[in-house]
Every structure is written in C-alpha cells, then in structure tokens.
Design a protein around this motif. Sequence first.
Motif, PDB file in Angstrom:
ATOM      1  N   MET A   1       0.826  -1.208   0.000  1.00  0.00           N
ATOM      2  CA  MET A   1       0.000   0.000   0.000  1.00  0.00           C
ATOM      3  C   MET A   1       0.857   1.254   0.000  1.00  0.00           C
ATOM      4  N   ILE A   2       1.965   1.245   0.779  1.00  0.00           N
ATOM      5  CA  ILE A   2       2.867   2.410   0.795  1.00  0.00           C
ATOM      6  C   ILE A   2       3.503   2.606  -0.565  1.00  0.00           C
TER       7      ILE A   2
ATOM      8  N   ASP B   1       3.323   5.926  -2.991  1.00  0.00           N
ATOM      9  CA  ASP B   1       4.498   6.596  -3.565  1.00  0.00           C
ATOM     10  C   ASP B   1       4.407   6.642  -5.074  1.00  0.00           C
ATOM     11  N   THR B   2       3.851   5.590  -5.675  1.00  0.00           N
ATOM     12  CA  THR B   2       3.722   5.556  -7.137  1.00  0.00           C
ATOM     13  C   THR B   2       2.776   6.649  -7.619  1.00  0.00           C
TER      14      THR B   2
ATOM     15  N   THR C   1      10.522   1.689  -6.309  1.00  0.00           N
ATOM     16  CA  THR C   1      11.062   0.332  -6.194  1.00  0.00           C
ATOM     17  C   THR C   1       9.973  -0.595  -5.677  1.00  0.00           C
ATOM     18  N   ARG C   2       9.703  -1.717  -6.378  1.00  0.00           N
ATOM     19  CA  ARG C   2       8.660  -2.648  -5.956  1.00  0.00           C
ATOM     20  C   ARG C   2       9.144  -3.479  -4.768  1.00  0.00           C
ATOM     21  N   VAL C   3       8.307  -3.582  -3.803  1.00  0.00           N
ATOM     22  CA  VAL C   3       8.667  -4.319  -2.582  1.00  0.00           C
ATOM     23  C   VAL C   3       8.125  -5.733  -2.693  1.00  0.00           C
TER      24      VAL C   3
ATOM     25  N   ALA D   1       1.727   8.815   4.568  1.00  0.00           N
ATOM     26  CA  ALA D   1       0.298   8.677   4.305  1.00  0.00           C
ATOM     27  C   ALA D   1      -0.516   9.693   5.106  1.00  0.00           C
ATOM     28  N   GLN D   2      -0.086   9.973   6.350  1.00  0.00           N
ATOM     29  CA  GLN D   2      -0.793  10.954   7.165  1.00  0.00           C
ATOM     30  C   GLN D   2      -0.652  12.359   6.561  1.00  0.00           C
ATOM     31  N   TYR D   3       0.538  12.656   5.992  1.00  0.00           N
ATOM     32  CA  TYR D   3       0.733  13.953   5.333  1.00  0.00           C
ATOM     33  C   TYR D   3      -0.225  14.094   4.149  1.00  0.00           C
TER      34      TYR D   3
END
Length: 1017
Positions: free
Chosen positions: A220-221, A225-226, A238-240, A268-270
């Motif tokens: 999800m993070i 970012d994407t 970069t894929r995790v 995500a909170q930002y």
Amino acid sequence: MKLHRLELEGFGPFLERQSVDLDAFADDGIFLIAGRTGAGKSSVLDGVCYGLYGGVPRYDGTERRLRSDHCGLDDPTSVTVEFSAEGRRWRVTRSPEYERPKRNGTGTTKEPHRATLEVREPEGWTGVAARPVDVAARLDEILGLTQQQFLQVILLAQNRFARFLLAKNDERQALLRTLFGTRSFEQYASALDERRKSAAERLAAEGTEVSTLLGEAERMIADLDTERETGAEDDAPTRVPADGGTIGRPALTIVERLADVVRGVERAQYRVEAAAHDRAAATATLDAALAAEREATAMHERQVERRAAREHLSTLESDAERIAALREEVVAAAAAEALRAPIEALNRTHRAIAPARAVAETAVRVAADLGETGLDASSGLTARDDELTTLLARVDAALALEDELATIEAEAAVRHADVERAERRADDVAARRAGVPTTLAALDERLDRLVDALSRRDVAVAERTEVDRRIEAARDAEKLAEERDTADLAALVRADELRLAVEAWSSLLRRRLAGAAAELAHALIDGEPCAVCGSREHPAPAVGTAEPVTDGEVSAAEDRKNAATERDRLASDASRVARDAHALAAARAGGESLSALLERRERIGETLARAEADVAEHDRLAAERTALLDREKSDAAESERLARELAAARQDLALHAQRADALRTAVLAARDTFPTVRARRRDLTARRDAVRAVSAARIELETCVRAAADARATLDGLLADSVFSHEDEARVALRDAAARRRTESAITEHEAALAATRGRLLDLELVLVGAPDDPIDLSPTAAAVREARNAVEAAAAAHAAASAVAARVRDLAQRADAGSAAVARLSDAHAVVARLADTVAGRAPNTRRMALETFVLAAELEEIVDAANLRLDHMSAGRYRLQHTDALAARGAASGLGLEVMDAFTGQCRPPQSLSGGETFLASLALALGLAEVVTARAGGIRLDTLFVDEGFGSLDDETLDLAMRTLDELRQGGRTVGVISHVASMKDQLPAQVRVTATPRGPSVIRQDAAAAAFA
C-alpha cells in the motif's frame, strides 16, 4: 494370596471333572506336576489362569481352544478355582462360550461365557457376582494383580520363562510397562512432544501472519508513492517483494521492514492533511456558487411572477360585465324574497283542495256501503253519530255478560268431568277392597308352609363351615404326607452315610493300631534315642505291611463321622416333625378322605341353596302381605275422601248451570240478528266511524277552499306594493339560499382577486425597476454550481481514500508490531518446550538416548537384578551375576534397559544369549523370582503363598538341578506352596508329593494325586 483347589471339567484334555487339592501339599510345601509330553500338565496352569482372569496365556493372538475336543454336545465345560485373599476364602467358576443342543427343537445354540464368584461364610458359600464383567471387576479388587503380573509372579508359564532374560530392549520395555504401569510416563513424553509441535506451529503461524501484514503495508505504501511520483520516469518506485526486500537487494529483517512501514505511515498521514486542505477550498468555492445561484433564481422567479400578474389582471378586468349582471340578479332575488311566503301559501292551498275533495267522496261511498242514508245534511250526520254511540254503550255492557257466560259454561264442563272422574276412582277403590280378604288368606297359607326356612339355612351354613375346615385339613394332610415320605427317605440316606462313615473311621483306627510299630520305626533316626525304649541303636526296626495311616487321616475320618452323625440327627428330627404334622392334619380332617368330604360339601351346598331360596321366598311373601295391608288402609281413607269430593263437585255443577241460564237470556237480546255480541259491536263501530269520516272530510274541504281565497287576496296586495308588475316576474326572480350565496361569493371573490392582483403587481414593478420584462437565463449559474459540487466530491473522495489508506497502513503497522512482540515470546517458549520434549523423548541433547519411561523402568530393572542376583549367585556357585546396562545400542536403536552377565571366571561381561541352556534356565529362574518379588512389593506387599514353575528343568545336569531344587525348596519358607511342572525322572524321586496327569487309552486325560494327598481329596 493362596490357591486351595482347582476343578476342571470339559477343559483342554480333560473330559470328566478332575480335581487338584492344593491344600494337601501344605505340609510338603513343594510338589511335582508330572506326566508324559502332551498329557496336559500345562493345561492345569491354564485352568488356574482362566479361572482367575478368563484368559489363557499360550492362546494369546490365536484361536482360544478352551473347550475339550473330547466333549460331546451335551457335555459341560467349567473351571472352578478356590483361593484365599483379604483374609477370606473365595470360589470362582467360569465356563467358556461353546455350542450346545437347543432345549427346544433340533440343532445347536451358542452357550455364552458365564462366570460366578462366591465367598465362604459361616453358613456356607454366598454369591457375590454372577456376570463375567462383574466377576472380573471384583477379582481385580481382590487379587490386586493384573494377568501379566500374575504370569510373572505366581504362574511362571511355559514359553514365557526365559523371554524376559533374552528379550531386546523394546520387548523388555513392553513387558515392564505392563507389569509396573508406567505408560503414563510415555504419555507425559507424548504430551510434551505435542506441546513442542504445537508451539512450533504457533510460532510459524505467527511469523507468517506478521510477514503478511508487513507485506500488505509495504504494498500500500508503494502504491501511494507511485501515485505521488507518477510522471517522474527516472524516479520510478522500487517494488517491494513479499519477503520484505527490494528486487536485487538482500531481504530486510522484520524490525527494518517495520521501521520502513512506520515512515510510510507518516507519509500517508501527510497526504491525508493535504487532501483535507483541498476539500476545504473546494467547499468554499461551492458555497459562493450556490449563493450566486440563489440570487439569480430569485430574480428569475420575480420576473415570471410579474408576467403572470399582468396576465391575470387583464383577465379579471375583462370579466366586469358578467359581475354587473350578477349584481342585478342579486337585487331582484332580494325583492322577490319578500313575496316568497304568500306565493308558497297560495301554492299549498291549491294543492290541498283536490285531495280533500277525493277524501270526502270516498267517505260518503264507504258509509253508503255499510247501509247508512241521509249523508247530505250535516245535522243528520250529527244525530246519526249520537244514536250509534248510545247503541255501542249498551252492546259493550252485554259483551261482558257474553264473556262471563263463556267462562261459566267452560267451568261447568270442567266440573262435570271432575264428577265423572271421581265416580270412576270411587268404583276402582271399591273393586280393590273387595279382593283383599281372598289375597290375604292365600298369603297367610304360603307363609305357614315356609316358616322353618330360616332355621334350615342356619343349620346348612354351620355344616358347610365345618366341612370346609375339614377339607383344608385333608389337603394339608396330603401335602404333609409327601413331605413325610421325603423326610423318611432322607433319614434312611443319612443313616446309611453314618454307617459308612463309622465303618471308615473304625477301619482307619484298626489300621493305625496295627501299624503303630512301623510308624514309630519310621520316625527313628540313627544316633537319636528311641521315644519308647530310649536306645540310640535301632538294630531291627519294624516294617509296615501296608500304607501307614497318618493322624490327619484319622482326624479327617472322625470329622466326617461327626458330620454324618449330625446330619443323621437332623434328618431324624425332620422325619419326626413331618410325621407329627401329618398326624395332626389327618386328625383335624376327622379321618375322612378328601373325596368324601368334597362330595359331602356338594350335598350340603345343594341343601343350603334350597334353604336360602325358601328364606328369600318367605321374606318376599311377608313383604307382599305387609304391602297389601298398607294398601287396604290407604284405600279405605281414599274411599271416604272421594265421597266427600264427589258431593261437593255435584253441588258446584248445579250452581254453575243456574248462573249460565240467566246470562244466556240477556246475551241473546243484545246479539239481535248477529251470532255474537262482539260481531254486532264490530258492525256498530264501523257505521259510527264511517259517519264521522264523512263529517270530517266535508269540514276539511271547506277549510281548504277558504284558505285558497285568503292566500290569493294577500298575494295580490303585496304585488301592488312591490317592484314587480305581475306574479310571474316575482316567481322568475326567486332564488334559493344556496344559489344566492354562490352568486354573492362569486362577486366578492372577483373583487378581492382584482384588488390583490393590482397590489402584488405594484410591488413587483417597484422591485423590478430597470429589470427586463423577459426572465433572465439560469444555465450559467447552474453550470458553475455543478462544477463546484464535482470538485467538492472529488476532494472528499480523495480525502476519504487517503484517510482509509492511512488508517489501514497504521492498523497493519500496529498489528505487525504486536505480532513481532508475540513472535519473540513464542520463540522463547518454543525453545524451552522443544529442549524439554527432546530430552524426555531421548533425543539430543539427551546423550543416552533414554526416554523418560525407560529411565523409570531402568530403576525398576535395577531392583529386579539385585533381587535376582541373591539367588543366581547361590545357584551358579558365585560365577554369574546379572547387570543392568544403559549403554547405547547400535545404529541409533533405543537403549536403557539392557541386561548382561558378569562372568567371575573371566572378569568379562557377556550377553545372556551366550549362556548354555542350563545356565539360561538358572539365570531365567533367578530373574523371574526377583521380578516376582519386586512386582509383589509394587502391588502393595501382597502375600503370595502359591507359586508354579513350568519350564526347562530337563536342560540341567544333576548338580545344577540339585542347586535349582534347593532354591525352590527355600521358597517354601513361610508356608508357601510351590508347584513344578516337569517330566524329568530324577525330580519324581526328589519330590514325592505329586500330581500325575495321565492320558487314558480313550484320549481324555485324568489327574491323580499321590497316596498322601489322596487321603485329603
């Protein structure tokens, strides 16, 4: 525990009932069970084991062939064992399952396994349990030994003797586990291993769950970012992967991945805060667009309303002529309303004249039909009315007389009927009274013939009671005669038994006296003084010519004689009591036979029946006579009463006839030509009503004509003073109240609408000064509102999505953090449980590969070895000693329960398999006896007074055999009895007390005890 007696029937090689009295060997302490191979020596021990436990060791795992093959279908199969335990003597009897003939019909049926358990009480054997399951449960409590423990402690059975010595580690462990009940320790180890596996599964599951949570959060993070960096092709995210590392980089630890996720939560909170700012700006833009839309809408609505007001005012002004006509109509209707009453009165009077004239004509026609004349003059009608009224008054008076006449005539008829009925009843009573004397005389004559019936019945009842008592006594005498005969026969049998017992006892005494010298000589010992002469030399001791008689035999014979004497006394007493009881019953029967008494009772019954019938007839006739006298008395009183009633009725009837004649004359005069007074009254009433109707109709017609003339004069006067020139104009101008209200309401509403429309139009013109006449266009403001609302919805959706993603990522991070802590705790717990389970199960770090149960059994085995070495050292002349070894077995096999033999001659340890056959027997015997002692101690210190050995004496040389026999002889100490099974010839010489098992030429085997024991059988 001590065995006393064994009985076998239809079991193994034994067909007929065979008995072994083990108490006969109590003095010797050791006895031999001898016989040829296959005769059935081991079957004796099989019977002991089956009787106590319901199973035979050598049939384990194979078909149980307990019933003798020599048995026919009708032959029984049973095993009885008597033993002592818990200070009491017990007897258990079992029979296995087998086929037997059906009791009804042909063929066979299966006889089920049966078992009974009895205990000997002072009064004899008493049942304790009668079902196999109950017997087994009770024996478990009494014996305190399982079957396996019994086979290792008391009955050292064939093919099991050396098994324990030569067994492998696993086999020895299985046997020791059965004997000492250590399976619970194996269960402890299994439980620990299950806990280890469960802990490992929980640890793996928790680790997998934490990794899954982190992977979901990282994905999800990465998506966030994407989205943020979309368009920056050089800075592609970069894929995790699922293992927590990036492609091409080494995998990160749980802690490192958790730190990355925490930073992603902050990003995500930002995004959530930025989306909230965008949503607030879009909301402000929407509010401004809505305000502009509201202003434009209000202007548009006023313009539309002004156009509608102008059009409505034009319509109202065009309707002015119609409203003026309505006003004129209202004025004319108001003027005509003053003439409404006289017009309606004139109309009513004109309408009433025609009906009044018709009514008058109808009344004249009706009166004429009734015969009335002179109806034209009013004065004639009044006179005729008065005349008819006078006649009606006289007729009404006569009408009451006519009703009274009818009542009196009806009452006279009733009185006449009463007189006739009273005359008939008086005649009936007189007839009944005339026959009473004759009937009374006949009843007295019949009563005189039955006067003795009551006394005859009492005599018959007394005779029947006496005969019933004698019949009961006669029946008792017949039953007691059978008991007397049975008691006499039993007395004869007991007397014969007493004679035989006395003869046997006397014979033994004679033999004992005859062989006294030989008995004393048998007790002489060289160098010891003689009990008679005191000499220490015994040159010529006496030699008995027959088998010596022991004190025990004499004592037993005397006991049997005393018992027979007591039984004979009891039988004689029972016979005497039975004879006395029979004689008393026969005396109570009066010496008559039962058949004669029954015939006599039948005759008495017939006599009694006749007497009872006569008594019943006498009672019935007496009751009938009493009833006849009572009826005669009541008939006399009835006759007098009827005479009085008849006289009164006749007098009353005469008075009613006189009154009826007087009334009939007056009524006939009032009827005139009519059949009844009531009919004449109806005619007079109809005539008077018709005359009055004609008079009233003429008066009503005259009234209606005068009213019409008055109404016309009133209307003409009012028309002259009104605005109308003619009556018809006034009638046309008349309106009802509803029509007038509708017209007035229409005028009022038109005036109000005209004023309101002009006022509203003036207000709108003032507000819309300078505004165009056509309404403005609202589409631009509506489009602006739609765009602003779409922007707000997009901003709200973006904020909700960002909030959901942030909340989801935060939740995943918190759960992963909690799971990481749980993984650490589970890892520590798993390490402790795994080490303990591996140690208890004999795995590393347990260097001896010894499980917990094996460790416990090893301690028991050491005690067994110590107990066995006490005898093996003596039997092997100090050469051999057994040793417990816990050395590791080859190829990783289980270890800890090994046995080895220390050879003192070589100083080396050797395996038990290297011993010779005789050495193996000695070591096995010592080990079995040691095992028996330890198992006995573990079973609660049970005292074992009987022991059987069935194995291997034929493999011993004479010297070793002698050592083994001395060891067994030592076991007799403390009153223990030892039974040895062997066919070695030298043992027959060493053990004079023997049980010989012999196969008969016909096939079945029989059991015989030696001469000394036979006397006690």
